[in-house]
Design an enzyme around this catalytic site. Structure first.
Site, mmCIF file in Angstrom:
data_model
loop_
_atom_site.group_PDB
_atom_site.id
_atom_site.type_symbol
_atom_site.label_atom_id
_atom_site.label_comp_id
_atom_site.label_asym_id
_atom_site.label_seq_id
_atom_site.Cartn_x
_atom_site.Cartn_y
_atom_site.Cartn_z
ATOM 1 N N GLU A 46 4.537 0.016 -3.688
ATOM 2 C CA GLU A 46 4.469 -1.256 -2.959
ATOM 3 C C GLU A 46 4.996 -1.115 -1.535
ATOM 4 O O GLU A 46 4.367 -1.564 -0.577
ATOM 5 C CB GLU A 46 5.255 -2.340 -3.704
ATOM 6 C CG GLU A 46 4.656 -2.752 -5.024
ATOM 7 C CD GLU A 46 3.311 -3.439 -4.905
ATOM 8 O OE1 GLU A 46 3.006 -4.018 -3.833
ATOM 9 O OE2 GLU A 46 2.551 -3.388 -5.880
ATOM 10 N N ASN A 50 2.730 -1.264 1.853
ATOM 11 C CA ASN A 50 3.026 -2.261 2.895
ATOM 12 C C ASN A 50 3.167 -1.601 4.258
ATOM 13 O O ASN A 50 2.659 -2.110 5.259
ATOM 14 C CB ASN A 50 4.303 -3.036 2.564
ATOM 15 C CG ASN A 50 4.093 -4.104 1.512
ATOM 16 O OD1 ASN A 50 2.964 -4.424 1.150
ATOM 17 N ND2 ASN A 50 5.182 -4.652 1.017
ATOM 18 N N ARG A 105 -5.412 -8.540 -0.816
ATOM 19 C CA ARG A 105 -4.047 -8.178 -1.189
ATOM 20 C C ARG A 105 -3.468 -9.298 -2.049
ATOM 21 O O ARG A 105 -3.734 -10.471 -1.808
ATOM 22 C CB ARG A 105 -3.181 -7.975 0.061
ATOM 23 C CG ARG A 105 -3.741 -6.998 1.081
ATOM 24 C CD ARG A 105 -3.847 -5.590 0.588
ATOM 25 N NE ARG A 105 -2.530 -5.130 0.197
ATOM 26 C CZ ARG A 105 -2.315 -4.113 -0.606
ATOM 27 N NH1 ARG A 105 -3.316 -3.454 -1.110
ATOM 28 N NH2 ARG A 105 -1.094 -3.745 -0.920
#
Length: 146
Positions: A46, A50, A105
């Site tokens: 994650e 990002n 997303r």
């Protein structure tokens, strides 16, 4: 036991799995449960995703940095980029918020990190980048605390 590693790599999507596997292999020396290892690998995915997608907009000239430290059964991770930064950190941490809806997303990255880790800290400065600090204490029966 205390051990440390540093890693940097190009901000391209194919390196997300490299980061996940590398951190997973490093943490494995503490003999975490499968659930703990899966959670750590997920938060790495994650945070790295990002950085690549939001921090650099997949600009391959960008770099993602990971510092990992194992101290007495606790995993400390710092995942950092030198990208765009986050303009509104409170908004970005809201479940389902995404600044890139065109990429489909989910907007759950920070929520997942907060659910899987014991401590999550995010520091971001516009045009300087974002640093995500993650801490997880492994279950005592599995952490090798030599």
């Amino acid at each position: 036991m205390k051990n440390r590693m540093e890693l940097s790599f190009s901000a391209i999507s194919v390196n997300e799995s490299f980061a996940r596997v590398t951190v997973g292999a490093f943490v494995a020396q503490l003999d975490p449960t499968m659930d703990e290892l899966t959670e750590i690998k997920t938060v790495v995915s994650e945070a790295v995703t990002n950085a690549i997608i939001h921090g650099y907009s997949e600009n391959e000239e960008g770099k993602v940095y990971i510092d990992a430290e194992l101290v007495d059964g606790t995993v400390h991770l710092v995942i950092r980029d030198e990208g765009k930064g986050i303009s509104d950190l409170d908004e970005a941490r809201e479940p389902l918020y995404t600044s890139k809806p065109e990429l489909e997303r989910s907007g759950m990255g920070f929520t997942i990190m907060e659910n899987f880790m014991d401590h999550v800290e995010v520091d971001s400065q516009l045009m300087e980048g974002t640093t995500v600090t993650l801490v997880k204490r492994l279950s005592k029966q599995n952490a090798l605390c030599n």
